[in-house]
Design a protein around this motif. Structure first.
Motif, PDB file in Angstrom:
ATOM      1  N   ILE A   3       6.751  -6.607   0.722  1.00 47.57           N
ATOM      2  CA  ILE A   3       6.661  -5.314   0.157  1.00 47.57           C
ATOM      3  C   ILE A   3       6.877  -5.388  -1.165  1.00 47.57           C
ATOM      4  N   ARG A   4       6.032  -5.003  -2.074  1.00 53.46           N
ATOM      5  CA  ARG A   4       6.329  -5.038  -3.582  1.00 53.46           C
ATOM      6  C   ARG A   4       5.690  -3.970  -4.291  1.00 53.46           C
ATOM      7  N   PRO A   5       6.071  -3.649  -5.423  1.00 56.02           N
ATOM      8  CA  PRO A   5       5.633  -2.465  -6.554  1.00 56.02           C
ATOM      9  C   PRO A   5       3.870  -2.735  -6.266  1.00 56.02           C
ATOM     10  N   PHE A   6       3.252  -1.553  -6.333  1.00 58.38           N
ATOM     11  CA  PHE A   6       1.986  -1.487  -6.620  1.00 58.38           C
ATOM     12  C   PHE A   6       1.463  -1.770  -7.697  1.00 58.38           C
ATOM     13  N   GLU A   7       0.244  -2.564  -7.876  1.00 61.24           N
ATOM     14  CA  GLU A   7      -0.441  -2.619  -9.063  1.00 61.24           C
ATOM     15  C   GLU A   7      -1.580  -2.114  -9.205  1.00 61.24           C
ATOM     16  N   ASN A   8      -2.355  -2.068 -10.277  1.00 63.07           N
ATOM     17  CA  ASN A   8      -3.660  -1.389 -10.373  1.00 63.07           C
ATOM     18  C   ASN A   8      -4.905  -2.248  -9.552  1.00 63.07           C
ATOM     19  N   LYS A   9      -4.605  -3.648  -9.453  1.00 61.30           N
ATOM     20  CA  LYS A   9      -5.333  -4.348  -8.631  1.00 61.30           C
ATOM     21  C   LYS A   9      -5.371  -3.923  -7.199  1.00 61.30           C
ATOM     22  N   ASP A  10      -4.423  -3.309  -6.761  1.00 57.19           N
ATOM     23  CA  ASP A  10      -4.293  -2.747  -5.211  1.00 57.19           C
ATOM     24  C   ASP A  10      -5.034  -1.511  -5.042  1.00 57.19           C
ATOM     25  N   LEU A  11      -5.672  -0.754  -6.218  1.00 58.10           N
ATOM     26  CA  LEU A  11      -6.213   0.504  -5.995  1.00 58.10           C
ATOM     27  C   LEU A  11      -7.316   0.574  -4.809  1.00 58.10           C
ATOM     28  N   LYS A  12      -8.128  -0.262  -4.867  1.00 58.35           N
ATOM     29  CA  LYS A  12      -9.350  -0.151  -3.880  1.00 58.35           C
ATOM     30  C   LYS A  12      -8.776  -0.320  -2.317  1.00 58.35           C
ATOM     31  N   ALA A  78       1.655   5.471   4.568  1.00 58.50           N
ATOM     32  CA  ALA A  78       0.393   5.149   5.310  1.00 58.50           C
ATOM     33  C   ALA A  78       0.142   3.977   5.618  1.00 58.50           C
ATOM     34  N   VAL A  79      -0.244   3.661   7.022  1.00 66.14           N
ATOM     35  CA  VAL A  79      -0.348   2.019   7.350  1.00 66.14           C
ATOM     36  C   VAL A  79      -1.658   2.156   8.185  1.00 66.14           C
ATOM     37  N   LEU A  80      -2.445   1.071   7.893  1.00 67.10           N
ATOM     38  CA  LEU A  80      -3.692   0.940   8.661  1.00 67.10           C
ATOM     39  C   LEU A  80      -3.382   0.898  10.111  1.00 67.10           C
ATOM     40  N   PRO A  81      -4.584   1.737  10.840  1.00 71.55           N
ATOM     41  CA  PRO A  81      -4.343   1.800  12.470  1.00 71.55           C
ATOM     42  C   PRO A  81      -3.776   0.517  13.081  1.00 71.55           C
ATOM     43  N   ASP A  82      -4.474  -0.521  12.744  1.00 71.35           N
ATOM     44  CA  ASP A  82      -4.421  -1.788  13.412  1.00 71.35           C
ATOM     45  C   ASP A  82      -2.749  -2.218  13.171  1.00 71.35           C
ATOM     46  N   PHE A  83      -2.094  -2.003  12.249  1.00 73.14           N
ATOM     47  CA  PHE A  83      -0.811  -2.330  12.045  1.00 73.14           C
ATOM     48  C   PHE A  83       0.287  -1.300  12.099  1.00 73.14           C
ATOM     49  N   GLN A  84      -0.163  -0.253  12.533  1.00 73.54           N
ATOM     50  CA  GLN A  84       0.715   0.734  13.044  1.00 73.54           C
ATOM     51  C   GLN A  84       1.559   0.146  14.565  1.00 73.54           C
ATOM     52  N   GLY A  85       2.951   0.580  14.371  1.00 71.82           N
ATOM     53  CA  GLY A  85       3.765   0.422  15.505  1.00 71.82           C
ATOM     54  C   GLY A  85       4.490  -1.113  15.401  1.00 71.82           C
ATOM     55  N   MET A  86       4.222  -1.707  14.369  1.00 74.45           N
ATOM     56  CA  MET A  86       4.708  -3.117  13.986  1.00 74.45           C
ATOM     57  C   MET A  86       5.657  -3.249  13.032  1.00 74.45           C
ATOM     58  N   GLY A  87       6.362  -2.103  12.679  1.00 73.86           N
ATOM     59  CA  GLY A  87       7.497  -2.081  11.740  1.00 73.86           C
ATOM     60  C   GLY A  87       7.156  -1.992  10.273  1.00 73.86           C
ATOM     61  N   VAL A  88       5.818  -1.862  10.041  1.00 78.36           N
ATOM     62  CA  VAL A  88       5.285  -1.872   8.549  1.00 78.36           C
ATOM     63  C   VAL A  88       6.199  -0.509   8.154  1.00 78.36           C
ATOM     64  N   GLY A  89       5.861   0.627   8.280  1.00 80.77           N
ATOM     65  CA  GLY A  89       6.378   1.732   7.978  1.00 80.77           C
ATOM     66  C   GLY A  89       8.064   1.643   7.739  1.00 80.77           C
TER      67      GLY A  89
END
Length: 158
Positions: A3-12, A78-89
C-alpha cells in the motif's frame, strides 16, 4: 501486496480499477485525476502487487474545511473483481489511515470521526464495521442508484 500513496503514473491503472468496480459511473480517468489534484483534502493510496499491478485504491476526504478536529470520509474504496475477498480492502484501510492521520498532525489536526456512505445492499458494510467500527446512522432512500446508508466511526483506534 504493498500500500503506497497514489502517484500520477498510477492514473490509468486506477481508472481501470474504478471502471471495473463502479459500473454505473462514467469518466473514470477524470474522476481519479481531479481527486488526485485536490491533495491534501483528498488523499489517495493504491494497492500494488509484487508485479507492480495496481489492483485497488482508497480515497480519503476531509469534510467541511480544514479544522482542528477532522471528520474524514472514506470517499471511495475499489478493488479489482479478481482480487476481492483477499484482504486488499482491509489492507488499504488499515495501512493508509495512519498515514492520513500523520499528515493531519503536520497541520495540528486530529481525527474526530470517519464517515462512510455506501449502498444499503453493499456487503462492504461488514468491512467498514470490522476495520473502523463504523455503525449505520441513517438510510437515505434512492439517493444514487439505490438506498444509501451513512455509517460513522466515532471511536477510531487504528
Amino acid at each position: 501486496m504493498k500500500i503506497r500513496p497514489f502517484e500520477n503514473k498510477d492514473l490509468k491503472a486506477a481508472a481501470v480499477v474504478h471502471r471495473a468496480a463502479f459500473k454505473r459511473q462514467r469518466m473514470s480517468y477524470e474522476w481519479i485525476e481531479c481527486n488526485a489534484k485536490a491533495y491534501p483534502r483528498f488523499q489517495i493510496f493504491v494497492a500494488e502487487t509484487h508485479q507492480n499491478e495496481i489492483v485497488g485504491y482508497i480515497h480519503w476526504s476531509q469534510k467541511s474545511g480544514f479544522r482542528p478536529e477532522v471528520v474524514l470520509e472514506l470517499e471511495q474504496l475499489a478493488v479489482l473483481p479478481d482480487f476481492q475477498g483477499m484482504g486488499v480492502g482491509t489492507k488499504l484501510i488499515l495501512e493508509s489511515l495512519p498515514r492520513v492521520q500523520a499528515q493531519l498532525k503536520t497541520r495540528h489536526s486530529e481525527l474526530k470521526h470517519i464517515l462512510v456512505t455506501t449502498r444499503a445492499d453493499n456487503s462492504a458494510q461488514r468491512l467498514y464495521k470490522k476495520t473502523l467500527n463504523a455503525e449505520v446512522e441513517a438510510t437515505i432512500r434512492n439517493l444514487y442508484s439505490a438506498d444509501e446508508v451513512v455509517m460513522i466511526s466515532r471511536h477510531v483506534n487504528i
